[in-house]
Design an enzyme around this catalytic site. Sequence first.
Site, PDB file in Angstrom:
ATOM      1  N   CYS A 186     -17.803 -36.523  47.909  1.00 52.80           N
ATOM      2  CA  CYS A 186     -18.152 -37.427  49.029  1.00 52.80           C
ATOM      3  C   CYS A 186     -17.227 -38.639  49.061  1.00 52.80           C
ATOM      4  O   CYS A 186     -16.768 -39.061  50.118  1.00 52.80           O
ATOM      5  CB  CYS A 186     -19.572 -37.971  48.898  1.00 52.80           C
ATOM      6  N   ASP A 187     -16.975 -39.231  47.905  1.00 56.43           N
ATOM      7  CA  ASP A 187     -16.365 -40.564  47.881  1.00 56.43           C
ATOM      8  C   ASP A 187     -14.936 -40.622  47.324  1.00 56.43           C
ATOM      9  O   ASP A 187     -14.254 -41.638  47.488  1.00 56.43           O
ATOM     10  CB  ASP A 187     -17.228 -41.509  47.011  1.00 56.43           C
ATOM     11  N   CYS A 200     -20.866 -38.703  43.419  1.00 54.85           N
ATOM     12  CA  CYS A 200     -20.349 -37.587  44.212  1.00 54.85           C
ATOM     13  C   CYS A 200     -18.866 -37.770  44.501  1.00 54.85           C
ATOM     14  O   CYS A 200     -18.493 -38.482  45.441  1.00 54.85           O
ATOM     15  CB  CYS A 200     -21.145 -37.456  45.508  1.00 54.85           C
TER      16      CYS A 200
END
Length: 348
Positions: free
Chosen positions: A171-172, A168
């Site tokens: 997300c990261d 992701c």
Amino acid sequence: MPERVVIVGSGPAGWTAAIYASRASLEPLVFEGAVTEENRLQGTMPLGQLALTTEVENYPGFPAGDLSQFLKTALPEEHHWMVDMHQKEGCSGPELMHLMRQQATNFGTRIVTDDIVDIDFDCRPFKIRSLGGQEVEAHSIIIATGARANYLGLDSEEQFKNRGVSACAVCDGALPRFRDKPLVVVGGGDSAVEEADYLSKFASTVYLVHRRDELRASKIMAERAIENPKIEILWNSQVTEVLGTDDDGVTGVRLKSTVDGSEREQAASGAFMAIGHTPNTTFLEGKLEMTEKKYVKWTVPFRTNTSVEGVFAAGDVSDDYYRQAITAAGTGCMSALDAERWLALKGL
Ligand code: NAP
């Protein structure tokens, strides 16, 4: 007595549905999933995909800051270990999930730590059976079992998850370990191109590794990747090993040519897998209408209704497009309101 609403799944969709349903006095029963080795290996443990991520910087309401005192007051003592692990930057995925779970229990949600393996949709109330053999009847059901990211299945990939291996970028991607470093994205679809494009904002170079000589992504997306000076496409290549050390996490990948089998190493601080997702719907096959890719179909526009009356679906299990914590929470809320209104309509 049959339950009025049973919620299957424990990600942001499931907990938001539980918060709304419990505040509506429906006393929801949540099956949060079982703690099994099989679930651990395939990424389907209780609390879902967010429990597998690190910082969550894009969930509204959790700006950077020290949450530890709040965590201490919001969570019961058995979860205070989180306070010591708190990164002082917004909220982590596991923290967010524990907070949502606690919020749901505060309003009377009951929780069973087990998987659902079978539902009989032909009878009313519905009959639900868990892995541990528990049988429950329910007038309405909310399916919120989510989806799991596909990984290549390499041992080395497993070893470096959360230390450079991710599925992701949103997300990261902005984490310090990826800034101004070369990164690898695996895949050739719209997701891979989108991830590569997003990561190119932070990375020095993004190497898009694709196993063929043509992208699967739509033309406009493919052009975006080809024209981005910070994206280099490594055609006809397959990642056969994620390279790294205990201290540094991911340091690169080993690539094998799908044309002549030759091998080489590519230095990278991160390896992002974008090779599709699999919805957690095996136990529903043949029982609810699904899309070609086995996501549960919403049958009424802008509602969470499924093909079976009284059964609603929320979160990634019915969404292969947005896949964000906030959108899952949003549809979780919708599913609880839909269930509540349906129960009222039926006098249940
Ligand atoms: P996808 O279209 O199924 O693409 C998966 C990609 O991963 C393919 O290129 C595939 O290679 C590759 N792949 C699969 N297994 C692999 C393996 N074991 N090793 C190496 N490569 C592997 O999935 P997606 O990109 O997640 O897209 C899913 C859906 O969401 C699509 O309908 C897409 O259009 C949509 N989507 C849209 C947008 C947007 O419009 N902004 C953004 C994201 C997703 P092959 O090509 O060789 O099969």
